[in-house]
Design an enzyme around this catalytic site. Sequence first.
Site, PDB file in Angstrom:
ATOM      1  N   GLU A  52       4.002   1.787  -0.157  1.00  0.00           N
ATOM      2  CA  GLU A  52       4.240   0.348  -0.160  1.00  0.00           C
ATOM      3  C   GLU A  52       5.558   0.144  -0.908  1.00  0.00           C
ATOM      4  OE1 GLU A  52       1.048  -1.969  -1.854  1.00  0.00           O
ATOM      5  OE2 GLU A  52       2.216  -3.812  -1.601  1.00  0.00           O
ATOM      6  N   ARG A 278      -5.806  12.622  -6.203  1.00  0.00           N
ATOM      7  CA  ARG A 278      -4.468  12.228  -6.613  1.00  0.00           C
ATOM      8  C   ARG A 278      -4.034  13.051  -7.816  1.00  0.00           C
ATOM      9  NH1 ARG A 278      -4.270   6.962  -6.449  1.00  0.00           N
ATOM     10  NH2 ARG A 278      -2.471   6.668  -7.726  1.00  0.00           N
ATOM     11  N   LYS A 288       2.117   1.977 -10.448  1.00  0.00           N
ATOM     12  CA  LYS A 288       3.389   1.272 -10.265  1.00  0.00           C
ATOM     13  C   LYS A 288       3.423  -0.005 -11.094  1.00  0.00           C
ATOM     14  CE  LYS A 288       3.709   2.214  -5.625  1.00  0.00           C
ATOM     15  NZ  LYS A 288       4.029   1.882  -4.259  1.00  0.00           N
TER      16      LYS A 288
HETATM   17  P1  ATP Z   1      -0.161   1.615  -6.887  1.00  0.00           P
HETATM   18  O1  ATP Z   1       0.283   2.309  -8.139  1.00  0.00           O
HETATM   19  O2  ATP Z   1       0.484   0.289  -6.696  1.00  0.00           O
HETATM   20  O3  ATP Z   1      -1.623   1.702  -6.602  1.00  0.00           O
HETATM   21  P2  ATP Z   1       0.152   3.653  -4.954  1.00  0.00           P
HETATM   22  O4  ATP Z   1       0.430   4.746  -5.935  1.00  0.00           O
HETATM   23  O5  ATP Z   1      -1.124   3.567  -4.243  1.00  0.00           O
HETATM   24  O6  ATP Z   1       0.517   2.341  -5.689  1.00  0.00           O
HETATM   25  P3  ATP Z   1       1.466   3.647  -2.400  1.00  0.00           P
HETATM   26  O7  ATP Z   1       2.857   3.233  -2.145  1.00  0.00           O
HETATM   27  O8  ATP Z   1       0.392   2.867  -1.783  1.00  0.00           O
HETATM   28  O9  ATP Z   1       1.361   3.655  -3.954  1.00  0.00           O
HETATM   29  O10 ATP Z   1       1.273   5.187  -2.106  1.00  0.00           O
HETATM   30  C1  ATP Z   1       1.831   5.873  -1.019  1.00  0.00           C
HETATM   31  C2  ATP Z   1       1.106   7.164  -0.792  1.00  0.00           C
HETATM   32  O11 ATP Z   1       1.204   7.990  -1.931  1.00  0.00           O
HETATM   33  C3  ATP Z   1      -0.359   6.930  -0.535  1.00  0.00           C
HETATM   34  O12 ATP Z   1      -0.754   7.740   0.541  1.00  0.00           O
HETATM   35  C4  ATP Z   1      -1.015   7.347  -1.808  1.00  0.00           C
HETATM   36  O13 ATP Z   1      -2.299   7.831  -1.572  1.00  0.00           O
HETATM   37  C5  ATP Z   1      -0.075   8.430  -2.324  1.00  0.00           C
HETATM   38  N1  ATP Z   1      -0.154   8.516  -3.783  1.00  0.00           N
HETATM   39  C6  ATP Z   1       0.042   7.517  -4.665  1.00  0.00           C
HETATM   40  N2  ATP Z   1      -0.167   7.939  -5.926  1.00  0.00           N
HETATM   41  C7  ATP Z   1      -0.499   9.246  -5.846  1.00  0.00           C
HETATM   42  C8  ATP Z   1      -0.845  10.256  -6.798  1.00  0.00           C
HETATM   43  N3  ATP Z   1      -0.882  10.006  -8.105  1.00  0.00           N
HETATM   44  N4  ATP Z   1      -1.134  11.496  -6.342  1.00  0.00           N
HETATM   45  C9  ATP Z   1      -1.078  11.768  -5.036  1.00  0.00           C
HETATM   46  N5  ATP Z   1      -0.773  10.879  -4.089  1.00  0.00           N
HETATM   47  C10 ATP Z   1      -0.482   9.628  -4.472  1.00  0.00           C
HETATM   48 MG    MG Z   2      -1.464   1.821  -2.797  1.00  0.00          MG
END
Ligand code: ATP
Ligand code: MG
Length: 575
Positions: A52, A278, A288
């Site tokens: 996003e 994650r 974020k």
């Molecule tokens: P927020 O912190 O706002 O929840 P988010 O980390 O979910 O944001 P996105 O932009 O939705 O951010 O994530 C993009 C992709 O990265 C998604 O497929 C998400 O699952 C993956 N992702 C995000 N954080 C992690 C993490 N800590 N480890 C592995 N994959 C991640």
């Molecule tokens: Mg997200």
Amino acid sequence: MYRFDNILILHQQILVFMENETKNQLNFIEEIIEGELKTGKYETIITRFPPEPNGYLHIGHAKSICLNFGLKNKFKGKCNLRFDDTNPTKEEMEYVESIKKDVEWLGFEWDNLCFASDYFEQLYLWAIELIKKGKAYVDEQTPEQISEQRTNPRSKGIESPYRNRPFEESLDLFERMKNGEFETGSMVLRAKVDMDSPNMHMRDPIMYRILKQSHHRTGDKWCIYPMYDYAHGQSDYIEGITHSICTLEFEVHRPLYDWFLDQIITGVYRPRQIEFARLNLTYTVMSKRKLLELVKGNYVNGWDDPRMPTISGLRRRGYTPESIRNFAERIGVAKRENTIDVSLLEYCIREDLNFKANRVLVVIDPIKLIITNYPENQTETLEAVNNPEKEEAGKRTLSFSKELYIERDDFMEEPPKKYFRLSPGNEVRLRYAYFVKCTDVVKDINGNITEIHCTYDPETKGGKSNDGRKVKGTIHWVNAQDAIPIELRLYDRLFKEAFPDDLPEEKDYKEGLNPDSLKTITALAEASLKHAKPEEKFQFERKGYFVVDYDSTPQKPIFNRIVELRDSWSKISNK
Ligand code: ATP
Ligand code: MG
């Protein structure tokens, strides 16, 4: 360091684990895919990385990028970069550009650059079909009422009074929602799934809400925006994604992901959602929202502050794409939540830079050393090896003369036992130069040492004696004649708490910030560093790895500390 609700994985454990693993063993997602390719379920696979655009990417995203693009590379498939831009209130073009840059910098190429907002029209048309089939309805209740009626997983939900309204009414209202006739928040489109499901996500989830907000790509064309659960799977379907990989918290969304797909699928092709754990890392935060707060509140100097876990921060800190990819490879892909000790990330950059970074001599806390028997006005050049791990890195010259600087803590007037550096009467090697023996020191009126006097042995040029005499200590130095002052930004961990997200409830995660995460000092460097360019990395011998900062100029060179040569934190935190 301890943790109860989660496993903490230390880097030593991973390295042992890696040694025991046969190389090229498949992770569980690769196993699934290999099986499907064998049985002919797919000819080629397509994955996607779907950020996003509401912030900069962090090391957790890097794990997801390495996984998705890694599958493309391993199975000769494709991977799309898709911006999940369905929420105009938090998204900006600046983030889109930074995300593209970071993915490329990590070394990956997307097959298609996609935006969920490109599918708004198709998603809208599918929503109309759902309404016509009696599978979606416009609800005029407040969000609070809707949420209350979902009750809890142990009780049945309460149906909305609008749930069974004639579909024509919903069609009409939905069109007028789209045309901007209603206020933000006044009504929503909901999917008619199951108000009694034990899975709360299935209790008539919201598909569309009204947001009178300009979108960074579609401008004011739309004032209704689809929700993640509705948009995501349908976008996967539009792009022909075969494996839609996401983090574990989406496991409970999977039945809904499949339900929405059931409504549009006509053939055999169906995207499949697979969840993995994650990445969590010690001594940092990764959400974020929190990272944005650190930036906006000036706790750090922007998204690319070298202390941030963002990819741009790691780049500025001196991390290489290879070190991050190796880190992702090492931590693997798990099905259970865990936290990785940040020292593994630091291990990965040390390992990479050991081969890549040229060695240089820099004195961080200088004290003058005068070689009393060295000829006045003489300067000689000495040869120094750039990188003992890489012969092709070649050699350079260092200038040497009577007055030098050495590290203040490489001298002790009254040394303890086993102190092999310089002390009165003791002989040490000056790196690449000569043996020197301390004769006396000069002190100021307060008793502080201001100069160290030595004699040198001209027969020991290059650091070897002819008579077989040995010295135990080797110290680094710079020539007072041509050493250049450089600014050093000594970065340390952003948080002093290993788990800043897990502080007791009354405490804010920001209370875990490390007040000493940045120290700025001036050091003296060998003259060759005058021409170093931003992003160039060096090993300051005995001191650590450093990178030239973007703020650096030839008039005022600035270096960021990437990492020390050894892990000093594990010593501190085990005390
Ligand atoms: P927020 O912190 O706002 O929840 P988010 O980390 O979910 O944001 P996105 O932009 O939705 O951010 O994530 C993009 C992709 O990265 C998604 O497929 C998400 O699952 C993956 N992702 C995000 N954080 C992690 C993490 N800590 N480890 C592995 N994959 C991640
Ligand atoms: Mg997200």
